[in-house]
Design a protein around this motif. Structure first.
Motif, PDB file in Angstrom:
ATOM      1  N   LYS A  22       8.437  -0.574  -6.177  1.00 28.59           N
ATOM      2  CA  LYS A  22       7.649  -1.336  -6.576  1.00 28.59           C
ATOM      3  C   LYS A  22       7.456  -2.984  -5.920  1.00 28.59           C
ATOM      4  CE  LYS A  22       9.238  -1.377 -11.628  1.00 28.59           C
ATOM      5  NZ  LYS A  22      10.325  -1.873 -12.378  1.00 28.59           N
ATOM      6  N   LYS A  23       8.105  -3.588  -4.523  1.00 25.59           N
ATOM      7  CA  LYS A  23       8.240  -4.355  -3.652  1.00 25.59           C
ATOM      8  C   LYS A  23       7.134  -3.846  -2.852  1.00 25.59           C
ATOM      9  CE  LYS A  23      10.009  -7.777  -1.968  1.00 25.59           C
ATOM     10  NZ  LYS A  23      11.532  -8.872  -1.989  1.00 25.59           N
ATOM     11  N   VAL A  24       6.903  -2.621  -1.888  1.00 28.90           N
ATOM     12  CA  VAL A  24       6.164  -2.593  -1.037  1.00 28.90           C
ATOM     13  C   VAL A  24       5.384  -2.188  -1.076  1.00 28.90           C
ATOM     14  CG1 VAL A  24       6.132  -1.014   1.150  1.00 28.90           C
ATOM     15  CG2 VAL A  24       7.950  -1.770   0.121  1.00 28.90           C
ATOM     16  N   PHE A  25       4.918  -1.173  -2.296  1.00 31.16           N
ATOM     17  CA  PHE A  25       3.427  -0.427  -2.722  1.00 31.16           C
ATOM     18  C   PHE A  25       3.063  -0.741  -3.917  1.00 31.16           C
ATOM     19  CE2 PHE A  25       5.391   2.834   0.716  1.00 31.16           C
ATOM     20  CZ  PHE A  25       5.212   2.495   1.130  1.00 31.16           C
ATOM     21  N   HIS A  26       3.324  -1.903  -4.801  1.00 31.44           N
ATOM     22  CA  HIS A  26       2.799  -2.467  -5.995  1.00 31.44           C
ATOM     23  C   HIS A  26       2.643  -1.655  -6.902  1.00 31.44           C
ATOM     24  CE1 HIS A  26       1.935  -6.064  -2.987  1.00 31.44           C
ATOM     25  NE2 HIS A  26       1.542  -5.123  -2.392  1.00 31.44           N
ATOM     26  N   CYS A  27       3.608  -0.630  -6.928  1.00 25.91           N
ATOM     27  CA  CYS A  27       3.674   0.328  -8.247  1.00 25.91           C
ATOM     28  C   CYS A  27       3.835  -0.431  -9.281  1.00 25.91           C
ATOM     29  CB  CYS A  27       4.622   1.706  -7.797  1.00 25.91           C
ATOM     30  SG  CYS A  27       4.151   2.602  -6.780  1.00 25.91           S
ATOM     31  N   LYS A  28       3.522  -0.247 -10.783  1.00 24.30           N
ATOM     32  CA  LYS A  28       4.227  -0.650 -12.198  1.00 24.30           C
ATOM     33  C   LYS A  28       4.656  -0.031 -12.843  1.00 24.30           C
ATOM     34  CE  LYS A  28       0.780  -4.266 -10.927  1.00 24.30           C
ATOM     35  NZ  LYS A  28      -1.029  -4.248 -10.612  1.00 24.30           N
ATOM     36  N   VAL A 100      -1.985  -2.150   7.753  1.00 26.13           N
ATOM     37  CA  VAL A 100      -0.575  -1.117   7.739  1.00 26.13           C
ATOM     38  C   VAL A 100       0.480  -2.012   8.490  1.00 26.13           C
ATOM     39  CG1 VAL A 100       0.008   0.621   9.334  1.00 26.13           C
ATOM     40  CG2 VAL A 100      -2.182   0.861   8.262  1.00 26.13           C
ATOM     41  N   GLU A 101       0.224  -3.045   9.218  1.00 30.23           N
ATOM     42  CA  GLU A 101       0.947  -3.669  10.230  1.00 30.23           C
ATOM     43  C   GLU A 101       1.428  -4.585   9.159  1.00 30.23           C
ATOM     44  OE1 GLU A 101      -2.129  -3.087  11.584  1.00 30.23           O
ATOM     45  OE2 GLU A 101      -1.713  -2.659  13.955  1.00 30.23           O
ATOM     46  N   GLU A 102       1.162  -5.318   8.297  1.00 30.08           N
ATOM     47  CA  GLU A 102       1.642  -6.221   7.468  1.00 30.08           C
ATOM     48  C   GLU A 102       2.741  -5.196   6.728  1.00 30.08           C
ATOM     49  OE1 GLU A 102       0.888  -9.149   3.760  1.00 30.08           O
ATOM     50  OE2 GLU A 102      -1.099  -8.771   5.314  1.00 30.08           O
ATOM     51  N   THR A 103       2.390  -4.540   5.417  1.00 31.92           N
ATOM     52  CA  THR A 103       3.149  -2.750   4.828  1.00 31.92           C
ATOM     53  C   THR A 103       4.155  -2.645   5.577  1.00 31.92           C
ATOM     54  OG1 THR A 103       0.595  -2.922   3.678  1.00 31.92           O
ATOM     55  CG2 THR A 103       3.128  -1.250   3.006  1.00 31.92           C
ATOM     56  N   LEU A 104       3.762  -2.094   6.921  1.00 32.43           N
ATOM     57  CA  LEU A 104       5.157  -1.747   7.850  1.00 32.43           C
ATOM     58  C   LEU A 104       6.309  -2.464   7.637  1.00 32.43           C
ATOM     59  CD1 LEU A 104       6.379   0.798   9.251  1.00 32.43           C
ATOM     60  CD2 LEU A 104       4.918  -0.186  11.733  1.00 32.43           C
ATOM     61  N   ARG A 105       5.741  -3.826   8.161  1.00 33.45           N
ATOM     62  CA  ARG A 105       6.723  -4.617   8.188  1.00 33.45           C
ATOM     63  C   ARG A 105       7.442  -4.614   6.930  1.00 33.45           C
ATOM     64  NH1 ARG A 105       3.221  -7.633  11.496  1.00 33.45           N
ATOM     65  NH2 ARG A 105       2.001  -8.285   9.707  1.00 33.45           N
ATOM     66  N   ASN A 106       6.729  -4.820   6.007  1.00 32.16           N
ATOM     67  CA  ASN A 106       7.833  -5.090   4.189  1.00 32.16           C
ATOM     68  C   ASN A 106       8.281  -3.785   4.342  1.00 32.16           C
ATOM     69  OD1 ASN A 106       6.021  -7.904   3.906  1.00 32.16           O
ATOM     70  ND2 ASN A 106       4.556  -6.681   2.615  1.00 32.16           N
ATOM     71  N   LEU A 107       7.876  -2.548   4.775  1.00 31.87           N
ATOM     72  CA  LEU A 107       8.630  -1.430   4.604  1.00 31.87           C
ATOM     73  C   LEU A 107      10.008  -1.533   5.552  1.00 31.87           C
ATOM     74  CD1 LEU A 107       7.303   2.165   4.157  1.00 31.87           C
ATOM     75  CD2 LEU A 107       8.594   1.537   5.981  1.00 31.87           C
ATOM     76  N   LEU A 108      10.055  -1.276   6.468  1.00 31.14           N
ATOM     77  CA  LEU A 108      10.941  -1.957   7.501  1.00 31.14           C
ATOM     78  C   LEU A 108      12.199  -3.257   6.459  1.00 31.14           C
ATOM     79  CD1 LEU A 108       8.790  -1.659  10.818  1.00 31.14           C
ATOM     80  CD2 LEU A 108      10.787  -0.144   9.572  1.00 31.14           C
ATOM     81  N   LYS A 109      11.281  -3.816   6.468  1.00 25.98           N
ATOM     82  CA  LYS A 109      12.684  -5.083   5.958  1.00 25.98           C
ATOM     83  C   LYS A 109      13.463  -4.415   4.596  1.00 25.98           C
ATOM     84  CE  LYS A 109      10.617  -8.644   3.565  1.00 25.98           C
ATOM     85  NZ  LYS A 109      10.529  -9.372   3.387  1.00 25.98           N
TER      86      LYS A 109
END
Length: 148
Positions: A22-28, A100-109
């Motif tokens: 939900k948080k990283v990929f905006h799934c609902k 990609v870079e921003e999403t990767l940062r969120n994924l790592l966080k």
């Protein structure tokens, strides 16, 4: 009729993995939670006294009901091998993202990890892409991609 319906991930901790997607990929959430057990489930899974809990999440970019990613946990689960990008079978889930870079940062966080390097590719038709392989917080392989 034929249509793609869902992909299922069996999670060590379904609540944590659901929150990650939900948080990283905006799934609902679409209101399709599951708490399943019974003779029909035992017969279908081949597992005595099977019990599944989890939820269907609508994938980003699609209508409110399909396709979904189905994240479940069983009361008793088998230990998985370490996912590898070149292992036979389903290798990864791919998400097209704006950055990609921003999403990767969120994924790592959120507890995911990076597998390889972020790469840029130029295609013969003039399109350009950015890619990276990573994992979710349970080690499932994810491809992030962005196209121009």
């Amino acid at each position: 009729m034929f249509r793609y319906v869902h992909t299922n991930i069996i999670a060590k901790d379904h609540e944590k993995l659901i929150a990650f997607y939900k948080k990283v990929f905006h799934c609902k959430s679409i209101g399709e939670t599951r708490d399943l057990r019974g003779e029909w489930l035992d017969k279908m899974t081949g597992i005595s006294n099977a019990h599944i809990v989890g939820e269907h999440l609508c994938l980003p970019g699609y209508e409110e009901d399909h396709p979904t990613i189905e994240i479940f946990s069983y009361d008793e689960m088998e230990t998985a091998n370490v996912p590898q990008i070149n292992r036979c079978g389903i290798a990864h889930l791919a998400f097209e993202v704006d950055d990609v870079e921003e999403t990767l940062r969120n994924l790592l966080k959120e507890g995911g990890s990076q597998i390889g390097e972020v790469v840029k590719a130029d295609y013969d038709d003039g399109r350009k892409a950015i890619f990276v392989y990573a994992t979710d917080c349970e080690g499932n392989i994810i491809e992030l991609q962005s196209w121009k």
